[in-house]
Write a protein that holds these residues in place. Sequence first.
Motif, PDB file in Angstrom:
ATOM      1  N   PRO A 413       0.839  -1.197   0.000  1.00  0.00           N
ATOM      2  CA  PRO A 413       0.000   0.000   0.000  1.00  0.00           C
ATOM      3  C   PRO A 413       0.875   1.248   0.000  1.00  0.00           C
ATOM      4  O   PRO A 413       2.039   1.197   0.404  1.00  0.00           O
ATOM      5  CB  PRO A 413      -0.803  -0.125   1.302  1.00  0.00           C
ATOM      6  CG  PRO A 413       0.039  -0.985   2.187  1.00  0.00           C
ATOM      7  CD  PRO A 413       0.775  -1.931   1.277  1.00  0.00           C
ATOM      8  N   PHE A 414       0.308   2.373  -0.442  1.00  0.00           N
ATOM      9  CA  PHE A 414       1.103   3.586  -0.606  1.00  0.00           C
ATOM     10  C   PHE A 414       1.842   3.970   0.667  1.00  0.00           C
ATOM     11  O   PHE A 414       3.020   4.332   0.633  1.00  0.00           O
ATOM     12  CB  PHE A 414       0.210   4.759  -1.053  1.00  0.00           C
ATOM     13  CG  PHE A 414       0.959   6.067  -1.129  1.00  0.00           C
ATOM     14  CD1 PHE A 414       1.699   6.380  -2.262  1.00  0.00           C
ATOM     15  CD2 PHE A 414       0.954   6.961  -0.062  1.00  0.00           C
ATOM     16  CE1 PHE A 414       2.414   7.568  -2.330  1.00  0.00           C
ATOM     17  CE2 PHE A 414       1.662   8.150  -0.129  1.00  0.00           C
ATOM     18  CZ  PHE A 414       2.387   8.456  -1.268  1.00  0.00           C
ATOM     19  N   ASN A 415       1.169   3.910   1.820  1.00  0.00           N
ATOM     20  CA  ASN A 415       1.786   4.404   3.057  1.00  0.00           C
ATOM     21  C   ASN A 415       2.963   3.555   3.513  1.00  0.00           C
ATOM     22  O   ASN A 415       3.776   3.996   4.333  1.00  0.00           O
ATOM     23  CB  ASN A 415       0.734   4.503   4.182  1.00  0.00           C
ATOM     24  CG  ASN A 415       0.150   3.147   4.561  1.00  0.00           C
ATOM     25  OD1 ASN A 415       0.056   2.246   3.723  1.00  0.00           O
ATOM     26  ND2 ASN A 415      -0.261   2.995   5.807  1.00  0.00           N
ATOM     27  N   LEU A 416       3.078   2.336   2.980  1.00  0.00           N
ATOM     28  CA  LEU A 416       4.203   1.459   3.354  1.00  0.00           C
ATOM     29  C   LEU A 416       5.119   1.170   2.168  1.00  0.00           C
ATOM     30  O   LEU A 416       6.090   0.429   2.316  1.00  0.00           O
ATOM     31  CB  LEU A 416       3.670   0.128   3.911  1.00  0.00           C
ATOM     32  CG  LEU A 416       2.888   0.202   5.230  1.00  0.00           C
ATOM     33  CD1 LEU A 416       2.365  -1.175   5.608  1.00  0.00           C
ATOM     34  CD2 LEU A 416       3.750   0.769   6.346  1.00  0.00           C
ATOM     35  N   ARG A 417       4.815   1.763   1.007  1.00  0.00           N
ATOM     36  CA  ARG A 417       5.541   1.392  -0.212  1.00  0.00           C
ATOM     37  C   ARG A 417       7.026   1.732  -0.116  1.00  0.00           C
ATOM     38  O   ARG A 417       7.885   0.921  -0.465  1.00  0.00           O
ATOM     39  CB  ARG A 417       4.902   2.073  -1.427  1.00  0.00           C
ATOM     40  CG  ARG A 417       5.378   1.509  -2.760  1.00  0.00           C
ATOM     41  CD  ARG A 417       4.458   1.959  -3.875  1.00  0.00           C
ATOM     42  NE  ARG A 417       3.149   1.330  -3.765  1.00  0.00           N
ATOM     43  CZ  ARG A 417       2.006   1.899  -4.105  1.00  0.00           C
ATOM     44  NH1 ARG A 417       2.001   3.124  -4.588  1.00  0.00           N
ATOM     45  NH2 ARG A 417       0.866   1.256  -3.986  1.00  0.00           N
ATOM     46  N   ALA A 418       7.355   2.938   0.336  1.00  0.00           N
ATOM     47  CA  ALA A 418       8.763   3.338   0.407  1.00  0.00           C
ATOM     48  C   ALA A 418       9.530   2.497   1.422  1.00  0.00           C
ATOM     49  O   ALA A 418      10.645   2.048   1.165  1.00  0.00           O
ATOM     50  CB  ALA A 418       8.870   4.822   0.756  1.00  0.00           C
ATOM     51  N   LYS A 419       8.912   2.264   2.595  1.00  0.00           N
ATOM     52  CA  LYS A 419       9.590   1.470   3.635  1.00  0.00           C
ATOM     53  C   LYS A 419       9.711   0.007   3.219  1.00  0.00           C
ATOM     54  O   LYS A 419      10.763  -0.618   3.395  1.00  0.00           O
ATOM     55  CB  LYS A 419       8.835   1.594   4.964  1.00  0.00           C
ATOM     56  CG  LYS A 419       8.903   2.972   5.604  1.00  0.00           C
ATOM     57  CD  LYS A 419       8.210   2.972   6.959  1.00  0.00           C
ATOM     58  CE  LYS A 419       8.357   4.333   7.643  1.00  0.00           C
ATOM     59  NZ  LYS A 419       7.590   5.386   6.948  1.00  0.00           N
ATOM     60  N   GLY A 420       8.638  -0.548   2.659  1.00  0.00           N
ATOM     61  CA  GLY A 420       8.679  -1.949   2.233  1.00  0.00           C
ATOM     62  C   GLY A 420       9.665  -2.170   1.102  1.00  0.00           C
ATOM     63  O   GLY A 420      10.393  -3.172   1.095  1.00  0.00           O
TER      64      GLY A 420
END
Length: 522
Positions: A413-420
């Motif tokens: 999902p967008f809110n976790l995309r950068a971290k994931g």
Amino acid sequence: MGVSVGVAQGKEIGYHHLLDPTRRWYNNRRLISLHGWIFLLLITSSTNGYDGSMMNALQAEKTWNAYFNNPHGGQLGLLNAIQNIGSLAAYPFAPYLSDGIGRRRTIAFGASIMLAATAIQTASQSVGMFIGARFLIGFGLTFAANSAPMLVTEVAYPLYRAPLTSLYNSLWYTGSIIAAWTTFGTEFMSTSWSWRLPSLFQGFPAIAQVLLIWFVPESPRWLISKGREDEALKILAYYHADGNERDQLVQYEFEEIKAALEFERTQNVGWKALVQTPGNRKRMRIIIALAWFSQWSGNGLVSYYLTPVLRNIGITNSTIQLLINGILQIWNLFWACGSALLVERVGRRRLFLSSAAGMLLFFTMQTIMTARYLDSGSPGFAHAVIAFIFLFYAAYDIAFSPLIVSYTVEILPFNLRAKGFNVFNFTISCALIFNQYVNPIALEHINWKYYIVYCCWIAFEFVFLYFFVVETKGLSLEETAALFDGEEVVQKQIAARALYNARAVPGTPSDGKTSADFTEKA
């Protein structure tokens, strides 16, 4: 009359019926322009491919070996691994820059560091200076590589999102090809420019990105997350509907992104969120496994240590070694790009399973042929090893080259995309560092028997992929992300709300109900 549940659950849910059948990548001026800017993002992967192929080729370069006192064993491992050590140093910061200052600015920041680092590498006077420059290349690459594929997938026209994002990692081989043939040509130079020139060329993609990234559209999802909805709508309309902000597809995308972000705001977005829910744990299990598999399938032996592998089978002529390396990269590009264009037709799961089965077969045969050559010395077995190396890479390229990046960014999902995605890249670096240190030592001590370890591991990969890879064919980013949470209602709420707000459910008049009313019914 309001929208019925039956319609929300029917085939109309989603965006496919909203696509203009006449708008194609080759006949629409704005799509052509968008794909040109996306290509500027895709060459980030080429920088990484260039580095791997260049370091592989330099091991066969007499001038480079003489200049740096014939690196071998642990020192050779460090020269290869230091770029990924530099990447590790940047991982704590990359997702915060991507989410904080935006995708474009993060790419520009990383490209600027790489540009300075390649200048230092080209001017190196000692092995320490060369190692330091490669550390900085890895450090800068992390920032660009964290943002570039996310921006590709977040700005692409829905019909072409999967193939374009899959091309990101496939174009690793364009850099690899350029490096392979550049070093093949400079091998005949008698001065240090035989290795300085390839080092200099490594900076060309960074130059292009520093100068042109400001013309690339920013991610509409990032803009909406920062409250800049008007800018996001204008970008979606300009590139996806020739500027028509009331186009049903544009309105659907716009509302779906808003709905998904609104839902995600109710969730924890810290690092702990990556493992806090069953859906996120399922995502991370797949993402970490794919990242590790991508470097631990036997491909690391040829990607970074082709020269020792070829020496094992009696091919010691440096010109022949470089020629094989150059042809292999062209072969890889063909299979990787071809598979990238088929992801929506064939499906992710089928490609992954076919890839693992093929790798297991061909790597096992490569191991057997290497052992037979060392026993008999017959040139026929040596030629068979080369053939199976090419076949192994064809199998690897049909899934692991195009899919590991695109599949990772689309299931997050967008809110976790950068971290994931940062965790994905971190895992790759860990696997690479381990490979680059261990492979030359293992090859030196146990020779072909080391290949058996990879045969067993690839068999395990097939079993894992069979049980855990989820098919995402034909879904939007928001629908794919919701799929992993195991709650069908979440997916339907996001898609149905977007359809309602965009007034895009066929044959359904508006009766003044709010999207919240509709979401509850769905």
